[in-house]
Each structure stands twice: as C-alpha cells, then as structure tokens.
Design a protein around this motif. Structure first.
Motif, PDB file in Angstrom:
ATOM      1  N   VAL A 283       0.853  -1.183   0.000  1.00  0.00           N
ATOM      2  CA  VAL A 283       0.000   0.000   0.000  1.00  0.00           C
ATOM      3  C   VAL A 283       0.891   1.235   0.000  1.00  0.00           C
ATOM      4  O   VAL A 283       1.751   1.397   0.874  1.00  0.00           O
ATOM      5  CB  VAL A 283      -0.939   0.037   1.226  1.00  0.00           C
ATOM      6  N   GLU A 284       0.691   2.101  -0.977  1.00  0.00           N
ATOM      7  CA  GLU A 284       1.382   3.391  -1.002  1.00  0.00           C
ATOM      8  C   GLU A 284       0.535   4.378  -0.206  1.00  0.00           C
ATOM      9  O   GLU A 284      -0.403   4.995  -0.725  1.00  0.00           O
ATOM     10  CB  GLU A 284       1.572   3.870  -2.442  1.00  0.00           C
ATOM     11  N   VAL A 285       0.862   4.540   1.074  1.00  0.00           N
ATOM     12  CA  VAL A 285       0.073   5.393   1.958  1.00  0.00           C
ATOM     13  C   VAL A 285       0.124   6.838   1.479  1.00  0.00           C
ATOM     14  O   VAL A 285      -0.884   7.536   1.417  1.00  0.00           O
ATOM     15  CB  VAL A 285       0.575   5.263   3.412  1.00  0.00           C
ATOM     16  N   ASN A 286       1.336   7.301   1.162  1.00  0.00           N
ATOM     17  CA  ASN A 286       1.517   8.591   0.503  1.00  0.00           C
ATOM     18  C   ASN A 286       2.810   8.532  -0.298  1.00  0.00           C
ATOM     19  O   ASN A 286       3.411   7.456  -0.436  1.00  0.00           O
ATOM     20  CB  ASN A 286       1.502   9.761   1.506  1.00  0.00           C
ATOM     21  N   ARG A 287       3.251   9.658  -0.794  1.00  0.00           N
ATOM     22  CA  ARG A 287       4.408   9.658  -1.686  1.00  0.00           C
ATOM     23  C   ARG A 287       5.673   9.127  -1.000  1.00  0.00           C
ATOM     24  O   ARG A 287       6.550   8.563  -1.650  1.00  0.00           O
ATOM     25  CB  ARG A 287       4.648  11.081  -2.194  1.00  0.00           C
ATOM     26  N   ASP A 288       5.754   9.280   0.308  1.00  0.00           N
ATOM     27  CA  ASP A 288       6.972   8.910   1.028  1.00  0.00           C
ATOM     28  C   ASP A 288       6.836   7.643   1.857  1.00  0.00           C
ATOM     29  O   ASP A 288       7.833   7.140   2.393  1.00  0.00           O
ATOM     30  CB  ASP A 288       7.395  10.057   1.965  1.00  0.00           C
ATOM     31  N   TRP A 289       5.649   7.103   1.989  1.00  0.00           N
ATOM     32  CA  TRP A 289       5.417   6.004   2.942  1.00  0.00           C
ATOM     33  C   TRP A 289       4.815   4.814   2.201  1.00  0.00           C
ATOM     34  O   TRP A 289       3.742   4.895   1.621  1.00  0.00           O
ATOM     35  CB  TRP A 289       4.480   6.486   4.047  1.00  0.00           C
ATOM     36  N   LEU A 290       5.547   3.697   2.236  1.00  0.00           N
ATOM     37  CA  LEU A 290       5.085   2.442   1.636  1.00  0.00           C
ATOM     38  C   LEU A 290       4.917   1.407   2.740  1.00  0.00           C
ATOM     39  O   LEU A 290       5.811   1.193   3.553  1.00  0.00           O
ATOM     40  CB  LEU A 290       6.088   1.930   0.597  1.00  0.00           C
ATOM     41  N   LEU A 291       3.773   0.750   2.750  1.00  0.00           N
ATOM     42  CA  LEU A 291       3.471  -0.291   3.731  1.00  0.00           C
ATOM     43  C   LEU A 291       3.327  -1.629   3.012  1.00  0.00           C
ATOM     44  O   LEU A 291       2.580  -1.746   2.047  1.00  0.00           O
ATOM     45  CB  LEU A 291       2.178   0.044   4.474  1.00  0.00           C
ATOM     46  N   LYS A 292       4.063  -2.622   3.485  1.00  0.00           N
ATOM     47  CA  LYS A 292       3.979  -3.979   2.933  1.00  0.00           C
ATOM     48  C   LYS A 292       3.534  -4.928   4.045  1.00  0.00           C
ATOM     49  O   LYS A 292       4.119  -4.925   5.143  1.00  0.00           O
ATOM     50  CB  LYS A 292       5.325  -4.432   2.364  1.00  0.00           C
TER      51      LYS A 292
END
Length: 726
Positions: free
Chosen positions: A233-242
């Motif tokens: 999930v790309e939460v926002n431009r700077d934060w990726l959650l796997k």
C-alpha cells in the motif's frame, strides 16, 4: 597427512578452468543480461557485484525439476548438505557446518532460514517452493546482516512480488508414489495505490516407505498446505506499507527407519511430523527525511510443531520370549513411542536507517522467542507415560551497521559490524533452571575490484557466531537409574559455550558483456573456535529387561576445527539453442581431540576413545553438478543434469558413513500461450543414498547388535506438471 598444497590442488585446477573460459566469450550476438538483485543483503546488491559467496536459484531453476520443497533443489548448490530424520529436511549444513537434528534440547541454528524475512530457522518444513520467486544461499558467516542464526550461512526465500505485472497461475501436478499438487497464485492492483498477491499450494503424497506390518504405503507420506499473501500500500508519496501473511498446515507422517535396512518398515505405531504456523509481518518504509530512509520490520509467528516416532521400529511379538533357546531373555523385545509437542512463539523488530545513496545502513534488531516442549515417552510394556516438559525463553538484541566506500571508480571497500546479546532462560519439570547470557560480535571487511564491466575480484574477512546453551536432557538424566553409568559424563557437559567462526575468502566473478559466459570461483578458509558438536550416549537394553535402549544427546565444545575449500560454477551458451552448466565444490574439514564412550563388542567393557584428525559430520569432500539446457524449438526445451557428492560421516558419536552418490535428473518443458507442461524426473537411475544415519542396536531378533541404520533419500520419482498461465 596431506600437505596444504596437496589439498588445494583440485581447487586451483577448478579455479583455473573457470578463469580460462572467458577468452572464448565474445563469439555470440548481443543478448539482454538478467540482473539478479540479492534481497538478503543489507544494502542494494546484485548477485554479480556481491563481494560475498551467494548462490541464487530463480523461479525457473526451482520449477523445472518438479521440486515441491527446498530439499529437492539443494543438490544444485555446492557445499550444502542436509540431514533428515524427519519427513522433510529441517537442518542444513553449509561448508560442513550445521545442526543435524533436534530432540529434547533447544537448538541454536548455524544455518538460518527465512521466508519473506520471517525467521523459519528450525521450522523448514514450511520451505515449500510454489510461487517462490528466488532462493538465495549465503555461504560463510553472515555476522552483520543476520547474526546468531547464520554462523555458517543463511537460506533466504522470497515470494513472487505483488501487482498486475506478475503472471497468474493454476497448477496441477501428478507423480508416482501418490504425488499430487494443486496450486494457484494470482495478484493484481487495488486501485492505483495498492497491490496484492495470494498463493495457495496443496501437496499430497504417499512417501517412499512401505509398512509391511500395517500393509500401508503412506506412513511416511506428505500432506502439506501452504498459503502466502502479500499486500503493498502506497500510503503517501513517502510512505510504503507492505504486509505479509503466512499459513502453513503440514500433517506429514514419519516412519523412515527400517530394522531390515531397506524401504520397508515394521512399525505398529508410525510417527508424525506436523507443523501449524500462522505468521504476519509488516514492513514500513519511509523516505520523507532528507538525511536517511527509515525501514521498520515487524513480525509475529505462532507455531505448533509436533514430532514423534515408534522408537522400537517394530511391533509387539516380533521376538517373543523363548525360555528354551533364550532363557536369559537376551533377545527380549521392548515397545515404546517417543512424541514431542512444541509450542513456538516469536516476535521480531528490525529498525533500519539507510543513506539516500545507499552506501551505509544502521540498524537495531530484537527477537523474542518462547518455546514450550512437552515430551511423552510411552512404554507399552510397563504401561508408563514418562512426561517431560521444558520452557526456553530467548531474547536477542543487536546493533548493526555497514558502510561502503568507493576508493576509486573500480575499487570498493565495505565494513560491517554487529554486536549482539543473546539471553536464554531454560527450565524444566525435573527442577533444572539455567540461564545463559552471551555477548557476541561478528562482522566483515571486504574489498572488491571491478576490472571492467565483466570481471570482479574480491577479498572478504568475516566473523560469525552462535550462542551457547544448556544441555537439559543430560541434566535431567543424572538421577535416572538407566543412565548412572554415564553420570560423570553428563555432569561434565551440563552446558556449552558460544562458538565463533572466522572466514577468509577470495572470490572471482566473470560475466561476459554478451552474456555468453558466467563463471564464479571462490576459495575460502574458516576456523572454528569453541566448536559445538553433538554427541550421543547409547546403550542397548539390559539382558532380560523390557526397557528400551538408552539414548542421550548433548552438545559440547571442542577447542577448534577448520573448514576450507573451493566452489566454482560455470554457465556457458554453447550455441544459440544450447546452454551448458557445471559446478564443482571441494571441501576439507578437520576436527581433533574429540572423545567418546564406546563398548567393547566382546567384553562389554566401556572405554574412552580419542578421535584425532577426522572429517566433520555431514561434510562431503566434493559435490558437483553438470547439465545442459537445449531449446529444441521456440516452445520446447529439454534439461538434463547429473548431481553428485562424496561419502560423509553421519555423526561424531560413531564413524559410519553415507555412501557417495550420483543422481540423474531430466525435464521436458512445453511453453504455450496459456499452458505450460513439464515432464520431470529426479534420481532416474533409482540410486539408494542415505540422508540420516544412526549407529546402535535396535533389533531384538539379533540381540540388539549395533549397526548403521539409515534413512534414505527419495528414490526415482517422475511426474507431470501442467500450469495454466494468465
């Protein structure tokens, strides 16, 4: 004794061969070069540029042989071996170093196993291969990136990534010995901010044993369900959650050792080898800071691990009491089963900071693990249930880091360091309470020179470590009437110290610009300090007794050991349609000043034997593979290979060996627009080879005469695999 030069002669010849081949590498048209990214390193690294000994098996290599489990493909990798004593291989040896079994006592592995970064060391039943994208085998100490579980090396499995760019697949496989596989994998996009992939894999099979007493062929069979799911999930431009979710439900049989030394058993209470694991992991990657990127990995796993066997490997009545011919009861039989039920819970936290240009990383790691064991030892003759329980809590915390320096456009040096505290608390229902608290360190210094785009040479100095522990089984037997003869031996080995491994490695890697030739040669020398080895005390049943044999295992330290040798691999595009490949590994191991208790065959008197200058256990001197891939048409390809390894000692408590073996394998693959079909076969000449061995007496029909009992590897297996690809 051989001189050092004599030992290395085959190694130097192999390296010379690997390096002489590049002179013919420029005679092929340009071809796109596949870049393999190594996922088990701390900093971004390709396999070709890694200053480390790493073998990478991609999805194609895993699937073309019909392999269902990691043990089915390890013959392709040099200087790696495994021991069974279970339904699937759970313990591995790299360059001759690694555990071979686990019964009562906790195990601190020398070779770690991870699936999608979740720790599965000691639980490799779960290492099934459907929809695994890549297997990485790290050889030598991985003291910086992994730590306590990777003194000898590390096996890293990575699932296929998420997203609609990956292919969907439905698979059906059938083979002899009742082998069946039904599996499916699919992924896609959830809007433009999220991706997913899910795989489900079900494997069933009868195994390779016939129980003639029960008239069954499935007492050593497979029943394995594997489910893996991944979400990005790309939460926002700077934060990726796997997110990763694993579910493994394995209900295998275990009935492998035969009194008749073949693939037929006589057990009336066949064993089992089960694993029920649920694991969840979250990886948060944040790139919004200007000074560094942050990655936080969290995982939790909950496992039930059940393992048991028919200790007498037979049935009641196989050797009934005969008062005329056997008045002393020398051949009286016993009957018992041994069952182990483990509850394992583990939680990992790994926080990393890495520079924007990926030339340094700093991390903090902690792992909390709790293993509860309940053992039921059932003696049917005495109608006794001896229950043993223990609890082992481990907390290991580490601070680690790595830095790379570019000294010039062609020379790079790197240094890594890991400082780790390993604290273990052990208790059991015999009143044994022991704690260990080990502070250990490991790391590496490497220097590599990229002579051109094709040729890399590197030097690596590395150190790995493994924690000490408590021999709970030995302590619990101190007051056992059947073990009084071993009292002082058991008292002496109540616990054991940490072990360290120091490794020096020279590596050469060549990959032609036109991708016609790839060659790797690695020369290594390792020394082991306070080397931990597994010993066993055994004693056959006493005359006239219905008790089973005494069998007590424990770990002890010996001052030192050494492991050194060479590993080479070559892949060569002979023509536009034919590719050949070869690998040769040569290993010398040595251990001295081991003592063990033996019994004189005539007098029955026990005496101490000193072993001086002997090879280490499960360390074959050579291993090789040789094969070819022929692209017959655009759609049809043929793979043929032979793999082999030298004889090797099974244990330190005896001198029995597994025989040398050569195995022939082949597969024929058709790749269509929507269907892929593969005919595969392994061990086509039906060679018989051992994967675990014990030496003791267990057959009442011959008075419990000690002999070498072996569990055999798979016989000739063939099958067909059909994939619907979309």
């Amino acid at each position: 004794m051989k001189t050092r030069i004599g030992i290395y002669a085959p190694s130097l010849i192999a390296i010379g061969l690997a390096l002489s081949l590049p002179v013919i590498a420029d005679e092929t048209p340009d071809k796109e070069i596949e870049t393999i990214v190594v996922k088990g390193e701390l900093l971004p690294t390709t396999a070709q540029n890694a200053a480390n000994s790493i073998d990478v098996l991609n999805k194609e290599a895993l699937e073309k042989s019909g392999a269902a489990h990691i043990q089915d493909v390890l013959q392709q990798v040099g200087n790696i071996n495994y021991s069974s004593g279970s339904s699937r291989a759970r313990f591995f040896q790299i360059r001759g170093i690694g555990e071979r079994s686990q019964f009562v006592d906790p195990v601190n592995p020398s070779v770690g196993v991870a699936i999608d970064r979740i720790d599965y060391s000691e639980m490799a039943n779960a290492a099934t291969l459907f929809d695994i994208d890549q297997v990485e085998v790290f050889k030598g100490p991985q003291g910086t990136n992994v730590g306590a579980n990777a003194m000898a090396g590390f096996i890293n499995l990575s699932s296929t990534e998420t997203g609609s760019g990956q292919e969907g697949k439905v698979r059906m496989s059938l083979g002899n010995y009742g082998f069946q596989q039904f599996a499916a994998a699919y992924g896609g996009d959830l809007g433009n901010k999220a991706q997913y992939r899910v795989s489900v894999n079900k494997v069933d099979g009868d195994g390779y044993i016939e129980n003639t007493y029960l008239d069954r062929k499935d007492t050593n069979g497979f029943d394995e369900l594997s489910i893996r799911a991944m979400f990005d999930v790309e939460v926002n431009r700077d934060w990726l959650l796997k997110a990763v979710v694993h579910k493994f439900d394995i209900d295998n049989g275990y009935d492998a050792f035969s009194l008749d030394l073949n693939r037929t058993t006589l057990s009336d209470e066949p064993g089992f080898d089960k694993q029920d694991t649920t694991a969840i992991a979250l990886t948060n990657t944040y790139q919004g800071f200007t000074f560094a990127d942050v990655k936080l990995f969290l995982s939790t796993s909950d496992s039930d691990l059940d393992y048991g066997f028919d200790e007498d490997w037979s049935y009641q009545g196989i050797a009934p009491y005969d008062p005329i011919n056997d008045p002393d009861g020398e051949y009286a039989e016993y009957s018992s089963v041994d069952h182990y039920f483990r509850k394992r819970e583990a939680n990992q936290i790994d926080l990393r900071l890495s520079s924007k240009d990926k030339d340094w990383v700093l991390g903090l790691y902690t792992n909390n693990k709790n293993v509860e064991l309940t053992r039921h030892f059932l003696d049917w003759d005495l109608w006794a249930d001896a229950t043993f329980s223990s609890d082992y809590k481990v907390v290991n915390t580490a601070l680690y880091g790595e830095k790379r320096f570019a000294l010039s456009s062609s020379i790079t040096v790197a240094a890594g360091l890991r400082v780790e505290n390993y604290k273990g608390d052990y208790s059991d229902n015999n009143g044994i309470v022991e704690s260990t608290n080990d502070n250990m360190w490991g790391g590496h210094f490497t220097a590599s020179k990229q002579y051109d785009d094709e040729f890399l040479a590197y030097f690596r100095l590395s150190r790995g470590f493994k924690a000490g522990g408590v021999n709970g089984e030995a302590l619990s037997k101190l007051n056992d009437s059947n073990s009084q003869q071993f009292y002082f031996e058991l008292r002496e080995h109540a616990n054991f110290k940490p072990e360290t491994l120091t490794n020096i490695e020279l590596g050469l890697k060549y990959s032609s610009a036109k991708n016609k030739l790839n060659a790797v040669a690695t020369l290594f020398y390792s020394t082991r300090d306070d080397m931990q080895i597994k010993q066993s005390l055994t004693n056959p049943p006493a005359t006239g007794s219905n008790d089973g044999p005494t069998f007590i295992g424990y770990l002890l330290n010996v001052p030192a050991g050494s492991n050194y040798g060479v590993e080479t691999t070559v892949n060569y595009q002979l023509t536009s349609d034919v590719k050949v490949f070869a690998g040769l590994s040569y290993l010398e191991t040595e251990i001295s000043n081991i003592d063990r208790i033996e019994k004189h065959p005539d007098t029955g008197e026990k005496y101490r034997v000193i072993i001086s200058v002997r090879e280490q256990a499960h360390a074959p001197k050579y291993q090789f593979n040789l094969g070819t891939n022929w692209q017959i048409t655009d759609s049809v390809s043929l793979d043929v290979s032979v793999t082999g390894k030298d004889e090797f000692f099974y244990s330190y408590s005896h001198d029995e060996k597994a025989d040398a073996v050569v195995l022939a394998n082949a597969s024929l693959t058709y790749k269509g627009d929507m269907f892929d079909v593969t005919l595969w076969g392994r061990n086509l000449t039906d060679e018989e080879y051992g994967v675990r061995g014990f030496y003791f007496g267990n057959d009442p029909r011959d008075g419990y005469t000690p002999k070498n009992y072996e569990q055999f590897g798979e016989p000739s297996v063939v099958g067909i695999k059909v994939d619907y690809v979309f």
